[in-house]
Design a protein around this motif. Structure first.
Motif, PDB file in Angstrom:
ATOM      1  N   GLU A 107      29.830 -70.675 -46.578  1.00 23.31           N
ATOM      2  CA  GLU A 107      30.730 -71.187 -47.924  1.00 23.31           C
ATOM      3  C   GLU A 107      29.850 -71.703 -49.160  1.00 23.31           C
ATOM      4  OE1 GLU A 107      33.201 -74.419 -46.521  1.00 23.31           O
ATOM      5  OE2 GLU A 107      34.301 -73.281 -45.248  1.00 23.31           O
ATOM      6  N   ARG A 165      29.824 -73.000 -53.047  1.00 26.75           N
ATOM      7  CA  ARG A 165      30.350 -73.467 -54.298  1.00 26.75           C
ATOM      8  C   ARG A 165      29.444 -72.861 -55.606  1.00 26.75           C
ATOM      9  NH1 ARG A 165      33.828 -78.599 -55.653  1.00 26.75           N
ATOM     10  NH2 ARG A 165      35.244 -77.368 -54.793  1.00 26.75           N
ATOM     11  N   ASP A 176      34.609 -70.902 -55.571  1.00 30.49           N
ATOM     12  CA  ASP A 176      34.511 -71.523 -54.266  1.00 30.49           C
ATOM     13  C   ASP A 176      34.422 -69.919 -53.600  1.00 30.49           C
ATOM     14  OD1 ASP A 176      34.437 -74.241 -54.326  1.00 30.49           O
ATOM     15  OD2 ASP A 176      36.277 -74.224 -54.838  1.00 30.49           O
TER      16      ASP A 176
END
Length: 676
Positions: A116, A118, A183
């Motif tokens: 993940e 950002r 994101d």
């Protein structure tokens, strides 16, 4: 790809295309309020904030390269990476500057598990005029913001002056007034890419970037000659010295980078003066740079002459210091100029650009044989002569004196145009009107060169005879009035009371270049310029270390300017002092090596034998046009190049430590010749 260093000053990344430029930190980020950083277009800053954050932090820089002057590739990883913690994410930013900006952002997951990430890009435009940035007097922003699904538009309006910046994204995003957020859920080994375009709104027209994704090696700025062609078109250098070879190439690249077209009607391009403060048309700078580059890229001179003649003053105007026939000093198109807050639309506060125009016109014809341009510019040349004989001479005594009439004008209007550049030896500031010594030399040379054009091309022997007689009289009077027998050198100027401003400065070396020096005083002039108080080992200081006003880090009163040293060396060669000329020419290459082959506008005047290093001057422009041209002129000096009666003459003076030096493919009057 040939990596090109992109630093304007240490610690910055510069990507530019003529007068359009982007200055950031090495990671590509721009922090608000950090000096002359950001994206600048037509004298205004269109991006003052540009920060890429990965997981809330700036990326850690791995490598940055500038394959071309108008592109950069930046490699980074997560800011959390450290010893013992291998990063799993890599980030790449590819930046291209041509009118607008195109930036590719690539994020790659380099591991076998999902990650993940950002990604945030903060942006902002203060729409500061370049003059405001330089003075650090930023106005409160008057910006409106319009947000769409894939773009944001920032708009500035004040007293009818409008500019805008649109930032467009290739993917839908979460956008607010200060930034965009993505994101990401990156699968194992997945690569994600975003394309960002920065467009500028100017005079009601939206201007898009000229390049797109993956344009390395293919992107061509809007120039008549692309970089590869520009380099191939220049003479081929054969040299034993690595320093000379590297400096030669960097000089050509920097001149290519600084090219721009102030008017689409001009045939080619001309050099902006220097980054970041002088990315515009400057009369003096463009003329001298074009002179330096004539044996290498004569197109610069052609366009400079065309552009400056098109903007030659035709009337009196106090605010802009304009007078009929005068060549401009500086042209700006930002808010302050457009609203009349500064007089730069254009500003004419230079007393040397007009004679330099005539000098370049003659030298251009000698090298190219382009009599058509000389015929076309005959009215402009005659107007320039009329300015020298009438408006430039304020009191009718035969000397050119300057005095600003503008409330925003320059007090000093020679090439040393800072307020305190005209000093007596005891440190007192001279009061005007000022007659600067080298301007008289330029006026002398301009008369003789215009006389040659009048006799051989304009078919006006009467004008030629008069100009030659006037030049002879000027030379006689000058050598009487500007020589200080007690100090043993020419003085820098005469003040408003016709008193000698008696500091010893590098200006007197330009007198050798112009030919106004009496032969019996040439040796003493060369000796003084080569003495330790003047020659630092890296070049000639702008002021003697013995005089009260000397400061090795004062802009015009003790520093070393490469273009200045180059003109002095060429002047020494003119008078037969080839050994001293070669010493100065080699010092230019030594200094270039000390600055990674890209010479700054100027550097400190500390003695070389004491410091062992060339010391930077704070805020020096880099790249800078006539500093990039200085090594080219130094090559001409070392090889003894002149065109006489249409024939290239070469009388090399090459010190043994220099080794082999040869130029192949020098363009002379439609043909190609070699020297060395």
């Amino acid at each position: 790809m040939h990596p090109v260093e992109g630093d304007a000053v240490a610690g910055t990344l510069v990507v530019l295309d003529g007068s359009t430029f982007f200055v950031s930190d090495p990671t590509g980020n721009v922090e608000p309020g950090h000096g002359a950083t950001g994206f600048f277009f037509k004298d205004m800053r269109h991006l003052s904030t540009w920060r890429l954050l990965v997981n809330g932090r700036p990326m850690q820089l791995l490598t940055v390269r500038t394959p071309d002057y108008y592109s950069a590739r930046i490699f980074g990883t997560l800011g959390t990476a450290r010893v013992g913690l291998n990063p799993t994410i890599s980030i790449r930013r590819d930046r291209f500057v041509s009118d607008g900006v195109h930036e590719d952002i690539v994020v790659e997951n380099n591991c076998d598990s999902e990650q993940e990430v950002r990604l945030e890009l903060e942006f902002g435009s203060d729409f500061a005029d370049l003059f405001e940035v330089k003075a650090r007097e930023l106005k409160p922003p008057a910006t409106s913001v319009e947000i769409g699904s894939d773009r944001v538009s920032l708009r500035y309006e004040h007293e009818g002056f409008v500019r805008g910046t649109t930032i467009a994204f290739s993917l839908p995003a979460t956008i607010d007034e200060e930034g965009v957020r993505f994101d990401l859920q990156l699968k194992p080994r997945e690569r994600w890419q975003l394309c960002v375009d920065v467009l500028c709104l100017v005079d009601g027209t939206t201007i898009e970037p000229g390049q797109r994704c993956g344009s390395f090696g293919m992107a061509k700025p809007k120039m008549p000659m692309a970089l590869d062609q520009w380099l191939a078109d220049a003479p081929r250098l054969e040299a034993d010295s690595d320093t000379v070879r590297h400096t030669y190439r960097q000089s050509l690249v920097d001149l290519a980078a600084l090219r721009f077209r102030p008017d689409e009607n001009v045939s080619w391009s001309l050099p902006a003066a220097g980054l970041p403060w002088f990315m515009a048309l400057f009369g003096r700078d463009s003329l001298i740079t074009s002179y330096q580059a004539l044996p290498f890229q004569a197109h610069l001179a052609q366009t400079t002459l065309e552009a400056l003649s098109a903007m030659q003053a035709t009337r009196m105007d106090d605010f802009t210091d304009a007078e009929p026939g005068k060549i401009l000093h500086e042209l700006r198109c930002g808010e302050l100029a457009r609203l009349g807050k500064v007089p730069h639309t254009p500003y004419y506060g230079t007393h040397d650009a007009t004679p330099l125009f005539l000098i370049l016109l003659d030298e251009y014809e000698r090298w190219t044989g382009d009599t058509a341009l000389v015929h076309n510019l005959e009215p402009a040349a005659r107007a320039a002569l009329a300015w020298i004989e009438r408006y430039g001479d304020l009191d009718g005594d035969g000397y050119l004196e300057h005095r600003t009439r503008s409330s925003k004008g320059l007090v000093n209007q020679g090439w040393k145009d800072s307020w305190n550049s005209m000093l007596f030896a005891d440190g007192r500031v001279a009061e005007g009107p000022i007659a600067v010594c080298e301007v008289q030399g330029y006026a002398y040379d301009a008369r003789l060169r215009a006389a040659r054009l009048a006799r051989s091309i304009w078919n006006d022997t009467g004008l030629a005879d008069r100009l030659e007689a006037d030049a002879a009289l000027l030379r006689s009077r000058f050598n009487r009035d500007f020589w200080s027998e007690s100090r043993g050198h020419y003085v820098v100027a005469l003040d408003g009371q016709k008193h000698q401003v008696d500091a010893l400065t590098s200006n007197i070396g330009h007198l050798l270049w112009s030919g106004i020096v009496d032969p019996e005083r040439a040796a003493r002039t060369v000796e003084r310029l080569m003495a330790p108080d003047m020659f630092s080992g890296w070049g000639v200081r702008t002021m003697s270390a013995r005089d009260a006003g000397y400061n090795p880090i004062e802009y015009h009163n003790g520093t070393v300017w490469p273009h200045d040293t180059g003109l002095i060396a060429e002047g020494m060669r003119r008078y037969g002092f080839t050994r001293e000329a070669a010493t100065l020419a080699i010092s230019i290459f030594d200094a270039a090596e000390a600055f990674a082959y890209r010479l700054p506008e100027l550097f400190a005047g500390f003695p070389r034998e004491e410091t062992g290093v060339a010391v930077e001057y704070p805020s020096a422009s880099r790249p800078q046009a006539w500093s990039a041209g200085a090594p080219l002129l130094a090559l001409r000096t070392l090889l003894g190049l002149d065109v006489v009666d249409g024939v290239l003459h070469s009388q090399p003076h090459l010190p043994s430590q220099l080794g082999r030096l040869r130029l192949e493919g020098i363009r002379v009057r439609g043909g190609q010749q070699s020297a060395g």
